[in-house]
Write a protein that holds these residues in place. Sequence first.
Motif, PDB file in Angstrom:
ATOM      1  N   UNK A   5       0.812  -1.213   0.000  1.00 29.61           N
ATOM      2  CA  UNK A   5       0.000   0.000   0.000  1.00 29.61           C
ATOM      3  C   UNK A   5       0.847   1.265   0.000  1.00 29.61           C
ATOM      4  N   UNK A   6       1.864   1.310   0.854  1.00 28.96           N
ATOM      5  CA  UNK A   6       2.694   2.509   1.003  1.00 28.96           C
ATOM      6  C   UNK A   6       3.987   2.447   0.202  1.00 28.96           C
ATOM      7  N   UNK A   7       4.348   1.231  -0.287  1.00 32.93           N
ATOM      8  CA  UNK A   7       5.626   1.019  -0.967  1.00 32.93           C
ATOM      9  C   UNK A   7       6.826   1.329  -0.063  1.00 32.93           C
ATOM     10  N   UNK A   8       6.615   1.198   1.240  1.00 35.97           N
ATOM     11  CA  UNK A   8       7.713   1.376   2.196  1.00 35.97           C
ATOM     12  C   UNK A   8       8.417   0.035   2.423  1.00 35.97           C
ATOM     13  N   UNK A   9       9.734   0.092   2.511  1.00 33.46           N
ATOM     14  CA  UNK A   9      10.511  -1.110   2.787  1.00 33.46           C
ATOM     15  C   UNK A   9      10.607  -1.323   4.296  1.00 33.46           C
ATOM     16  N   UNK A  10      10.470  -2.577   4.721  1.00 35.79           N
ATOM     17  CA  UNK A  10      10.551  -2.854   6.147  1.00 35.79           C
ATOM     18  C   UNK A  10      11.232  -4.195   6.382  1.00 35.79           C
ATOM     19  N   UNK A  11      11.624  -4.429   7.617  1.00 37.32           N
ATOM     20  CA  UNK A  11      12.262  -5.679   7.998  1.00 37.32           C
ATOM     21  C   UNK A  11      11.744  -6.086   9.369  1.00 37.32           C
ATOM     22  N   UNK A  12      12.162  -7.250   9.843  1.00 40.04           N
ATOM     23  CA  UNK A  12      11.734  -7.765  11.144  1.00 40.04           C
ATOM     24  C   UNK A  12      12.939  -7.902  12.058  1.00 40.04           C
ATOM     25  N   UNK A  13      12.799  -7.427  13.285  1.00 35.39           N
ATOM     26  CA  UNK A  13      13.871  -7.567  14.265  1.00 35.39           C
ATOM     27  C   UNK A  13      13.325  -8.254  15.501  1.00 35.39           C
ATOM     28  N   UNK A  14      14.244  -8.786  16.304  1.00 32.52           N
ATOM     29  CA  UNK A  14      13.899  -9.335  17.615  1.00 32.52           C
ATOM     30  C   UNK A  14      14.750  -8.608  18.654  1.00 32.52           C
ATOM     31  N   UNK A  85      12.803  12.096  22.653  1.00 29.34           N
ATOM     32  CA  UNK A  85      12.749  11.176  23.785  1.00 29.34           C
ATOM     33  C   UNK A  85      14.162  10.739  24.165  1.00 29.34           C
ATOM     34  N   UNK A  86      14.252  10.059  25.319  1.00 30.69           N
ATOM     35  CA  UNK A  86      15.533   9.538  25.766  1.00 30.69           C
ATOM     36  C   UNK A  86      15.942   8.292  25.006  1.00 30.69           C
ATOM     37  N   UNK A  87      17.228   7.985  25.005  1.00 37.36           N
ATOM     38  CA  UNK A  87      17.752   6.784  24.371  1.00 37.36           C
ATOM     39  C   UNK A  87      17.887   5.659  25.394  1.00 37.36           C
ATOM     40  N   UNK A  88      17.685   4.439  24.905  1.00 37.10           N
ATOM     41  CA  UNK A  88      17.766   3.245  25.739  1.00 37.10           C
ATOM     42  C   UNK A  88      18.806   2.289  25.156  1.00 37.10           C
ATOM     43  N   UNK A  89      19.095   1.232  25.896  1.00 40.38           N
ATOM     44  CA  UNK A  89      19.919   0.129  25.399  1.00 40.38           C
ATOM     45  C   UNK A  89      19.268  -1.187  25.774  1.00 40.38           C
ATOM     46  N   UNK A  90      19.351  -2.160  24.857  1.00 37.92           N
ATOM     47  CA  UNK A  90      18.836  -3.505  25.108  1.00 37.92           C
ATOM     48  C   UNK A  90      19.551  -4.468  24.172  1.00 37.92           C
ATOM     49  N   UNK A  91      19.192  -5.729  24.271  1.00 40.65           N
ATOM     50  CA  UNK A  91      19.845  -6.763  23.477  1.00 40.65           C
ATOM     51  C   UNK A  91      19.097  -6.952  22.156  1.00 40.65           C
ATOM     52  N   UNK A  92      19.840  -7.035  21.053  1.00 38.81           N
ATOM     53  CA  UNK A  92      19.279  -7.334  19.731  1.00 38.81           C
ATOM     54  C   UNK A  92      19.673  -8.744  19.348  1.00 38.81           C
ATOM     55  N   UNK A  93      18.701  -9.539  18.903  1.00 35.87           N
ATOM     56  CA  UNK A  93      18.961 -10.918  18.499  1.00 35.87           C
ATOM     57  C   UNK A  93      19.157 -10.974  16.987  1.00 35.87           C
ATOM     58  N   UNK A  94      20.240 -11.610  16.548  1.00 36.01           N
ATOM     59  CA  UNK A  94      20.590 -11.696  15.130  1.00 36.01           C
ATOM     60  C   UNK A  94      20.758 -13.155  14.758  1.00 36.01           C
ATOM     61  N   UNK A  96      22.067 -15.904  11.807  1.00 31.97           N
ATOM     62  CA  UNK A  96      22.930 -16.011  10.644  1.00 31.97           C
ATOM     63  C   UNK A  96      22.259 -16.837   9.558  1.00 31.97           C
ATOM     64  N   UNK A  97      22.866 -16.850   8.368  1.00 27.53           N
ATOM     65  CA  UNK A  97      22.326 -17.636   7.257  1.00 27.53           C
ATOM     66  C   UNK A  97      22.419 -19.130   7.522  1.00 27.53           C
ATOM     67  N   UNK A  98      23.269 -19.525   8.469  1.00 27.99           N
ATOM     68  CA  UNK A  98      23.400 -20.942   8.819  1.00 27.99           C
ATOM     69  C   UNK A  98      22.464 -21.335   9.958  1.00 27.99           C
ATOM     70  N   UNK A  99      21.694 -20.352  10.458  1.00 27.98           N
ATOM     71  CA  UNK A  99      20.755 -20.644  11.531  1.00 27.98           C
ATOM     72  C   UNK A  99      21.273 -20.366  12.919  1.00 27.98           C
ATOM     73  N   UNK A 100      22.547 -20.000  13.045  1.00 28.74           N
ATOM     74  CA  UNK A 100      23.106 -19.689  14.359  1.00 28.74           C
ATOM     75  C   UNK A 100      22.561 -18.362  14.853  1.00 28.74           C
ATOM     76  N   UNK A 101      22.399 -18.230  16.153  1.00 23.19           N
ATOM     77  CA  UNK A 101      21.854 -17.011  16.739  1.00 23.19           C
ATOM     78  C   UNK A 101      22.944 -16.271  17.513  1.00 23.19           C
ATOM     79  N   UNK A 102      22.961 -14.966  17.348  1.00 20.91           N
ATOM     80  CA  UNK A 102      23.927 -14.114  18.032  1.00 20.91           C
ATOM     81  C   UNK A 102      23.166 -12.982  18.717  1.00 20.91           C
ATOM     82  N   UNK A 103      23.848 -12.310  19.640  1.00 18.54           N
ATOM     83  CA  UNK A 103      23.227 -11.188  20.336  1.00 18.54           C
ATOM     84  C   UNK A 103      24.157  -9.979  20.314  1.00 18.54           C
TER      85      UNK A 103
END
Length: 363
Positions: A5-14, A85-94, A96-103
């Motif tokens: 609808x908007x032609x905006x590009x988006x992605x998914x994060x955890x 607003x103020x800035x925060x910090x937290x953990x981002x889950x990534x 890999x193409x092999x299925x391994x998970x990193x933080x």
Amino acid sequence: MKEATTNQYYTTIQIGFKGTTLNIVIDLGGKFLYFYSDNYSNATSSYRSILCDTQPCKVANVVGCTKDKCSDCALNPFTGTQGYEGLEQDVLHVQSTLGDRYTLNNLSFQISDPALPKGLAVSTLGLIGLGRTRISLQAQIASAFEIVCVPPTSSTDGILIVGEPAYINPVEETSNSSSFTTPLIRNHASTYGNGVIGNLTVEYFIDVKSVKVGSKTLSLNKTLLSISKEDGSGGTSIKTVRPYKSTLHRTIYGSLIDEFVKATASQNIKRVAYIGGSLLASIRRLLRGRRRTGPQVPTIDLVMKNKNAYWRFYGANSMFIVLHKIGVQGKFGGILLSAASKDANDGVFSIALAIVHEENDDN
């Protein structure tokens, strides 16, 4: 991914201790990640505020502080709305193409005002900034992981590798003689808050030296291709917030159109008015002889530092069809203009709808 609808590009994060999943719009000229999510706020217990005069705050290079909290402005480039607003910090889950998970344990971001994400693509809750800042997403990932960017070749697509390469062949096949870089230049002027221009100090600019249609270099005022030292105008910026839109200075546009019409005429392609008939019939007549790169019309090149370093636009990028004009009935009247084109899968998509007072060369 692209929202239809908007032609905006988006992605998914955890993000967060429990890995809350969020859909986030991508902004090539944005400063950092921001979002508003009740699910995240209710689920996480791991985020913490960035305090003033700390190292993360100095890295962020923020506008100021609010109650000892490191704070900065955020922009919705689609609506022009700003938040602070103020800035925060937290953990981002990534993953890999092999299925391994990193933080990434100390991702800097902002929990925005609920109103700021309004106008973004449906089901998205915020925006990822990929601009030239030290707290843009790619800058923070690069500080924690190795990143390799491999340009496309004649037989392979370009790839972005984060961490240890999972695929070696594309890297080995790309030699120094077959790849060229496009230097990014910086605009010294800042107009942050303007939704059309954006923050020029964090946006990406490329150093275009000339423009070609087919094999012909356009005769241009070269000062228009350079960024003005006085007010930061001119130059060539790249962005993701204006889909299907390339804005050119009127003299550059005029020269390009004149040369494009000449070049197409030499291929026995005629410039015609609206040809009538059904939508598909119109497309078949105008796009006869199309290939994977779209209609077989002259290419348009943005040439960089040498003739072998250029960005090329094929027929699929440069051609569109103005389908029809319809008189608008009612109190205000006017003309409804509709434009459409074809994508790489031969699907028809709408580019724009506009209501104007009258049809003329300007619209």
